[in-house]
Design a protein around this motif. Structure first.
Motif, PDB file in Angstrom:
ATOM      1  N   ILE A   1       0.824  -1.220   0.000  1.00 25.42           N
ATOM      2  CA  ILE A   1       0.000   0.000   0.000  1.00 25.42           C
ATOM      3  C   ILE A   1       0.860   1.273   0.000  1.00 25.42           C
ATOM      4  O   ILE A   1       0.333   2.371   0.171  1.00 25.42           O
ATOM      5  CB  ILE A   1      -0.977   0.011   1.200  1.00 25.42           C
ATOM      6  CG1 ILE A   1      -0.236  -0.053   2.535  1.00 25.42           C
ATOM      7  CG2 ILE A   1      -1.992  -1.119   1.074  1.00 25.42           C
ATOM      8  CD1 ILE A   1      -1.128   0.113   3.770  1.00 25.42           C
ATOM      9  N   ASP A   2       2.174   1.119  -0.186  1.00 26.43           N
ATOM     10  CA  ASP A   2       3.119   2.243  -0.151  1.00 26.43           C
ATOM     11  C   ASP A   2       2.881   3.126   1.067  1.00 26.43           C
ATOM     12  O   ASP A   2       2.658   4.334   0.972  1.00 26.43           O
ATOM     13  CB  ASP A   2       3.056   3.083  -1.433  1.00 26.43           C
ATOM     14  CG  ASP A   2       4.240   4.038  -1.536  1.00 26.43           C
ATOM     15  OD1 ASP A   2       5.314   3.722  -0.977  1.00 26.43           O
ATOM     16  OD2 ASP A   2       4.095   5.107  -2.167  1.00 26.43           O
ATOM     17  N   GLN A   3       2.952   2.488   2.215  1.00 27.49           N
ATOM     18  CA  GLN A   3       2.737   3.196   3.471  1.00 27.49           C
ATOM     19  C   GLN A   3       3.877   2.885   4.409  1.00 27.49           C
ATOM     20  O   GLN A   3       4.102   1.712   4.708  1.00 27.49           O
ATOM     21  CB  GLN A   3       1.405   2.757   4.072  1.00 27.49           C
ATOM     22  CG  GLN A   3       0.839   3.658   5.113  1.00 27.49           C
ATOM     23  CD  GLN A   3       0.658   5.075   4.635  1.00 27.49           C
ATOM     24  OE1 GLN A   3       1.389   5.921   5.114  1.00 27.49           O
ATOM     25  NE2 GLN A   3      -0.226   5.367   3.721  1.00 27.49           N
ATOM     26  N   PRO A   4       4.628   3.820   4.866  1.00 25.93           N
ATOM     27  CA  PRO A   4       4.472   5.247   4.636  1.00 25.93           C
ATOM     28  C   PRO A   4       4.791   5.621   3.186  1.00 25.93           C
ATOM     29  O   PRO A   4       5.540   4.917   2.500  1.00 25.93           O
ATOM     30  CB  PRO A   4       5.466   5.881   5.604  1.00 25.93           C
ATOM     31  CG  PRO A   4       6.453   4.815   5.941  1.00 25.93           C
ATOM     32  CD  PRO A   4       5.766   3.510   5.757  1.00 25.93           C
ATOM     33  N   PRO A   5       4.207   6.736   2.750  1.00 24.05           N
ATOM     34  CA  PRO A   5       4.415   7.159   1.357  1.00 24.05           C
ATOM     35  C   PRO A   5       5.901   7.270   1.015  1.00 24.05           C
ATOM     36  O   PRO A   5       6.690   7.803   1.783  1.00 24.05           O
ATOM     37  CB  PRO A   5       3.740   8.537   1.300  1.00 24.05           C
ATOM     38  CG  PRO A   5       2.723   8.494   2.400  1.00 24.05           C
ATOM     39  CD  PRO A   5       3.339   7.660   3.495  1.00 24.05           C
ATOM     40  N   GLY A   6       6.246   6.717  -0.127  1.00 29.88           N
ATOM     41  CA  GLY A   6       7.630   6.741  -0.581  1.00 29.88           C
ATOM     42  C   GLY A   6       8.399   5.472  -0.264  1.00 29.88           C
ATOM     43  O   GLY A   6       9.491   5.255  -0.796  1.00 29.88           O
ATOM     44  N   LEU A   7       7.834   4.619   0.595  1.00 28.60           N
ATOM     45  CA  LEU A   7       8.538   3.394   0.970  1.00 28.60           C
ATOM     46  C   LEU A   7       8.733   2.480  -0.232  1.00 28.60           C
ATOM     47  O   LEU A   7       9.812   1.924  -0.430  1.00 28.60           O
ATOM     48  CB  LEU A   7       7.794   2.649   2.087  1.00 28.60           C
ATOM     49  CG  LEU A   7       8.474   1.381   2.578  1.00 28.60           C
ATOM     50  CD1 LEU A   7       9.838   1.684   3.196  1.00 28.60           C
ATOM     51  CD2 LEU A   7       7.593   0.646   3.577  1.00 28.60           C
ATOM     52  N   ARG A   8       7.703   2.353  -1.047  1.00 27.75           N
ATOM     53  CA  ARG A   8       7.804   1.461  -2.211  1.00 27.75           C
ATOM     54  C   ARG A   8       8.919   1.921  -3.156  1.00 27.75           C
ATOM     55  O   ARG A   8       9.712   1.114  -3.638  1.00 27.75           O
ATOM     56  CB  ARG A   8       6.459   1.400  -2.948  1.00 27.75           C
ATOM     57  CG  ARG A   8       6.443   0.503  -4.153  1.00 27.75           C
ATOM     58  CD  ARG A   8       6.625  -0.934  -3.724  1.00 27.75           C
ATOM     59  NE  ARG A   8       6.922  -1.774  -4.858  1.00 27.75           N
ATOM     60  CZ  ARG A   8       6.634  -3.053  -4.935  1.00 27.75           C
ATOM     61  NH1 ARG A   8       6.028  -3.642  -3.939  1.00 27.75           N
ATOM     62  NH2 ARG A   8       6.957  -3.742  -5.971  1.00 27.75           N
ATOM     63  N   GLY A   9       8.994   3.219  -3.406  1.00 29.35           N
ATOM     64  CA  GLY A   9      10.055   3.740  -4.274  1.00 29.35           C
ATOM     65  C   GLY A   9      11.431   3.520  -3.671  1.00 29.35           C
ATOM     66  O   GLY A   9      12.386   3.178  -4.383  1.00 29.35           O
ATOM     67  N   ALA A  10      11.555   3.714  -2.352  1.00 34.79           N
ATOM     68  CA  ALA A  10      12.841   3.492  -1.686  1.00 34.79           C
ATOM     69  C   ALA A  10      13.240   2.023  -1.764  1.00 34.79           C
ATOM     70  O   ALA A  10      14.402   1.694  -2.017  1.00 34.79           O
ATOM     71  CB  ALA A  10      12.765   3.963  -0.239  1.00 34.79           C
ATOM     72  N   TYR A  11      12.258   1.145  -1.578  1.00 44.51           N
ATOM     73  CA  TYR A  11      12.509  -0.294  -1.724  1.00 44.51           C
ATOM     74  C   TYR A  11      12.952  -0.619  -3.156  1.00 44.51           C
ATOM     75  O   TYR A  11      13.907  -1.368  -3.364  1.00 44.51           O
ATOM     76  CB  TYR A  11      11.268  -1.107  -1.354  1.00 44.51           C
ATOM     77  CG  TYR A  11      11.310  -2.517  -1.877  1.00 44.51           C
ATOM     78  CD1 TYR A  11      12.090  -3.493  -1.250  1.00 44.51           C
ATOM     79  CD2 TYR A  11      10.604  -2.879  -3.031  1.00 44.51           C
ATOM     80  CE1 TYR A  11      12.154  -4.788  -1.748  1.00 44.51           C
ATOM     81  CE2 TYR A  11      10.665  -4.175  -3.523  1.00 44.51           C
ATOM     82  CZ  TYR A  11      11.438  -5.120  -2.885  1.00 44.51           C
ATOM     83  OH  TYR A  11      11.498  -6.399  -3.381  1.00 44.51           O
ATOM     84  N   ASP A  12      12.242  -0.056  -4.135  1.00 48.12           N
ATOM     85  CA  ASP A  12      12.601  -0.289  -5.533  1.00 48.12           C
ATOM     86  C   ASP A  12      14.034   0.141  -5.814  1.00 48.12           C
ATOM     87  O   ASP A  12      14.757  -0.510  -6.580  1.00 48.12           O
ATOM     88  CB  ASP A  12      11.627   0.426  -6.477  1.00 48.12           C
ATOM     89  CG  ASP A  12      10.251  -0.223  -6.517  1.00 48.12           C
ATOM     90  OD1 ASP A  12      10.110  -1.397  -6.103  1.00 48.12           O
ATOM     91  OD2 ASP A  12       9.300   0.460  -6.960  1.00 48.12           O
ATOM     92  N   ASP A  13      14.464   1.252  -5.194  1.00 45.62           N
ATOM     93  CA  ASP A  13      15.851   1.709  -5.350  1.00 45.62           C
ATOM     94  C   ASP A  13      16.823   0.676  -4.759  1.00 45.62           C
ATOM     95  O   ASP A  13      17.853   0.369  -5.367  1.00 45.62           O
ATOM     96  CB  ASP A  13      16.066   3.059  -4.672  1.00 45.62           C
ATOM     97  CG  ASP A  13      15.332   4.193  -5.371  1.00 45.62           C
ATOM     98  OD1 ASP A  13      14.893   4.017  -6.532  1.00 45.62           O
ATOM     99  OD2 ASP A  13      15.180   5.268  -4.738  1.00 45.62           O
ATOM    100  N   CYS A  14      16.488   0.141  -3.590  1.00 46.52           N
ATOM    101  CA  CYS A  14      17.333  -0.906  -2.986  1.00 46.52           C
ATOM    102  C   CYS A  14      17.387  -2.132  -3.887  1.00 46.52           C
ATOM    103  O   CYS A  14      18.450  -2.719  -4.078  1.00 46.52           O
ATOM    104  CB  CYS A  14      16.798  -1.304  -1.606  1.00 46.52           C
ATOM    105  SG  CYS A  14      17.091  -0.100  -0.311  1.00 46.52           S
ATOM    106  N   LEU A  15      16.235  -2.500  -4.422  1.00 49.24           N
ATOM    107  CA  LEU A  15      16.169  -3.660  -5.306  1.00 49.24           C
ATOM    108  C   LEU A  15      17.037  -3.461  -6.547  1.00 49.24           C
ATOM    109  O   LEU A  15      17.767  -4.360  -6.966  1.00 49.24           O
ATOM    110  CB  LEU A  15      14.717  -3.933  -5.704  1.00 49.24           C
ATOM    111  CG  LEU A  15      14.464  -5.122  -6.616  1.00 49.24           C
ATOM    112  CD1 LEU A  15      14.988  -6.417  -6.003  1.00 49.24           C
ATOM    113  CD2 LEU A  15      12.967  -5.224  -6.910  1.00 49.24           C
ATOM    114  N   ALA A  16      16.986  -2.257  -7.115  1.00 47.42           N
ATOM    115  CA  ALA A  16      17.793  -1.960  -8.304  1.00 47.42           C
ATOM    116  C   ALA A  16      19.286  -2.060  -7.989  1.00 47.42           C
ATOM    117  O   ALA A  16      20.065  -2.574  -8.795  1.00 47.42           O
ATOM    118  CB  ALA A  16      17.447  -0.571  -8.848  1.00 47.42           C
ATOM    119  N   VAL A  17      19.676  -1.587  -6.835  1.00 42.22           N
ATOM    120  CA  VAL A  17      21.086  -1.611  -6.450  1.00 42.22           C
ATOM    121  C   VAL A  17      21.515  -3.023  -6.077  1.00 42.22           C
ATOM    122  O   VAL A  17      22.568  -3.502  -6.498  1.00 42.22           O
ATOM    123  CB  VAL A  17      21.334  -0.638  -5.271  1.00 42.22           C
ATOM    124  CG1 VAL A  17      22.721  -0.831  -4.685  1.00 42.22           C
ATOM    125  CG2 VAL A  17      21.136   0.796  -5.715  1.00 42.22           C
TER     126      VAL A  17
END
Length: 143
Positions: free
Chosen positions: A82-98
């Motif tokens: 649910i991307d809660q807190p907001p921005g968590l999903r994007g931060a996770y995606d960045d970790c996944l990319a790295v």
């Protein structure tokens, strides 16, 4: 709000794993729990021990609490969905990319959540959602 006791949370993981191993029908939440246990073979002997629900896991003795670890994974699964807190999903995606590895990226989030919980407990303040997301982003930058 669902607020299980320590024993209820532990029994949930133990029961979900037993049902999975017996090829029983699992609820969607039980399936997620079983998948989490499956991803952590180092915890199988504990989860399969009938007395595990009563065991204490002391960090002072260098022990990791597998039930706490799995519970944090379950919380993160929900947060990311649910991307809660907001921005968590994007931060996770960045970790996944790295990282290039889903489980390693999830552990970046888990470590960040653990730090955020510890900080809130230490200061007696509520969880700082923005600091939590920032910790995940920082892990993506240094990974």
């Amino acid at each position: 709000m669902f607020n299980p006791s320590r024993d209820q949370a532990r029994r949930f993981f133990i029961d979900a794993w037993q049902k999975y191993r017996a090829r029983g029908v699992l609820t969607p939440l039980e399936q997620i729990a079983a998948d989490l246990v499956k991803e952590h073979p180092e915890y199988h002997t504990v989860i399969e021990d009938p007395e595990a629900a009563d065991k204490d896991f002391s960090p002072e003795d260098g022990q990791i609490n597998p039930f706490l670890h799995l519970s944090l994974h379950l919380a993160i699964h929900e947060q990311l969905s649910i991307d809660q807190p907001p921005g968590l999903r994007g931060a996770y995606d960045d970790c996944l990319a790295v990282r290039g590895d889903r489980h390693a990226a999830l552990h970046d989030v888990l470590e960040s959540l653990g730090e955020t919980i510890w900080e809130a407990q230490r200061s007696g303040a509520p969880l700082d959602a923005a600091a939590y997301v920032e910790r995940v982003k920082r892990r993506a930058r240094v990974a």
